[in-house]
Design a protein around this motif. Structure first.
Motif, PDB file in Angstrom:
ATOM      1  N   GLN A  45       0.765  -1.251   0.177  1.00 36.14           N
ATOM      2  CA  GLN A  45       0.073   0.006  -0.032  1.00 36.14           C
ATOM      3  C   GLN A  45       0.805   1.199   0.114  1.00 36.14           C
ATOM      4  OE1 GLN A  45      -3.270   0.137   2.762  1.00 36.14           O
ATOM      5  NE2 GLN A  45      -3.151  -1.951   3.394  1.00 36.14           N
ATOM      6  N   GLY A  89      -2.616   9.296   0.008  1.00 35.81           N
ATOM      7  CA  GLY A  89      -3.933   8.675  -0.225  1.00 35.81           C
ATOM      8  C   GLY A  89      -4.872   9.995   0.102  1.00 35.81           C
ATOM      9  N   ARG A 121      -4.993   4.019  -1.342  1.00 37.86           N
ATOM     10  CA  ARG A 121      -3.680   3.772  -0.745  1.00 37.86           C
ATOM     11  C   ARG A 121      -3.425   2.239  -1.547  1.00 37.86           C
ATOM     12  NH1 ARG A 121      -2.111   4.344   5.428  1.00 37.86           N
ATOM     13  NH2 ARG A 121      -1.179   6.654   5.389  1.00 37.86           N
TER      14      ARG A 121
END
Length: 291
Positions: free
Chosen positions: A3, A7, A148
């Motif tokens: 990830q 974000g 993400r």
């Protein structure tokens, strides 16, 4: 799966005559760095909000905002009719007693007077409204997580490409590695023969060559680097935050590449090592964005 720490998530939940807005932005950081902007009504829940966001997002420089938008009708301050009436009666009485003309625009005059439009109610946070606010926070956090994951998939694709490039470069060293032994021997023998009136022991020369070549052997470095490349690939498919672990593996890869470069006494091999370093440097830069 990887990830990204980058974000963005937003959510809007309607409650009565309000819209509860939540916005979360995240950038890369070594640890969690959380800053909040919270509407006054929800400030009593700040610690609860912080604990929840920290638990959900692990790392990153996170900006969290929650604010309220109200309908115009709900936002408007009420007019106190009783006070307006009393002001009107007092002004008329003063005008009659003093002869001062009455205002031409009564409403404009009266609405400017103190306490006519003062809003005195104090708003309290109800359980129902807090439930709506937590719903908005949950949705915003999930949207940021989805962002993400999407960015992380792009990162993983980039890492796989760079790992493949390093593996291919490592394989391309082998032909030069095999051919350099006779070249080294030839160079040393020519050097000795160029010295006049020097007689040397060929058996001793072979022993010294073996010792010298063993010092330049990169078999172990190649094997360890191959192991690190595999470990990096395997780690990318694990669950949870992986950025720090991938960073440590990249450091170990760098050590083996540097040692290979120091033992490479051919220009072709050194050029390959430089290319491997370039690919690894790009991995290290991108690992800083991984959660």
């Amino acid at each position: 799966m990887i990830q990204s720490m980058t974000g963005y998530g937003k959510a809007v939940v309607a409650y009565n005559e309000k819209k509860i807005n939540v916005e979360i932005k995240s950038l890369n950081s070594k640890a969690l760095d959380l800053s909040t902007r919270i509407a006054p009504l929800y400030r009593e829940k700040e610690m609860e909000i912080r604990q929840y966001v920290a638990k959900q997002l692990d790392r990153g420089k996170v900006d969290f905002s929650i604010w309220i938008e109200k309908d115009a009708a709900a936002e408007a301050s009420p007019i106190n009719a009783d006070i307006v009436k009393k002001y009107f009666e007092q002004i008329k009485a003063i005008s009659e007693a003093t002869g001062i003309p009455e205002p031409e625009n009564w409403f404009e005059t009266l609405l400017r007077l103190p306490d006519v439009t003062t809003k005195t109610d104090v708003e309290e946070l109800s359980d129902e409204e807090w439930a709506a606010a937590t719903q908005a926070i949950d949705v915003a956090v999930e949207n940021l997580k989805a962002f993400r994951r999407q960015e992380g998939a792009a990162l993983q694709k980039k890492f796989e490409e760079k790992i493949d490039n390093i593996a291919n470069l490592l394989a391309s060293i082998e032909p030069y590695e095999k051919s350099r032994v006779p070249k080294i021997r030839e160079q040393i023998v020519k050097g000795l023969e160029a010295i006049p009136e020097v007689d040397y022991d060929k058996n001793r020369l072979e022993q010294e060559l073996i010792y010298y070549i063993e010092k330049l052997d990169i078999s172990e470095e190649k094997q360890r680097l191959a192991n690190h490349l595999k470990y990096f690939r395997d780690t990318m498919n694990e669950d949870g935050p992986l950025g720090k672990k991938l960073g440590f593996i990249a450091q170990e890869m760098g050590r083996e590449i540097n040692t290979t470069g120091s033992k490479s006494n051919q220009a072709e091999m050194q050029n390959i090592v430089v290319k491997m370093k370039d690919e690894l440097e790009q991995i290290k830069e991108q690992v800083l964005n991984a959660l």
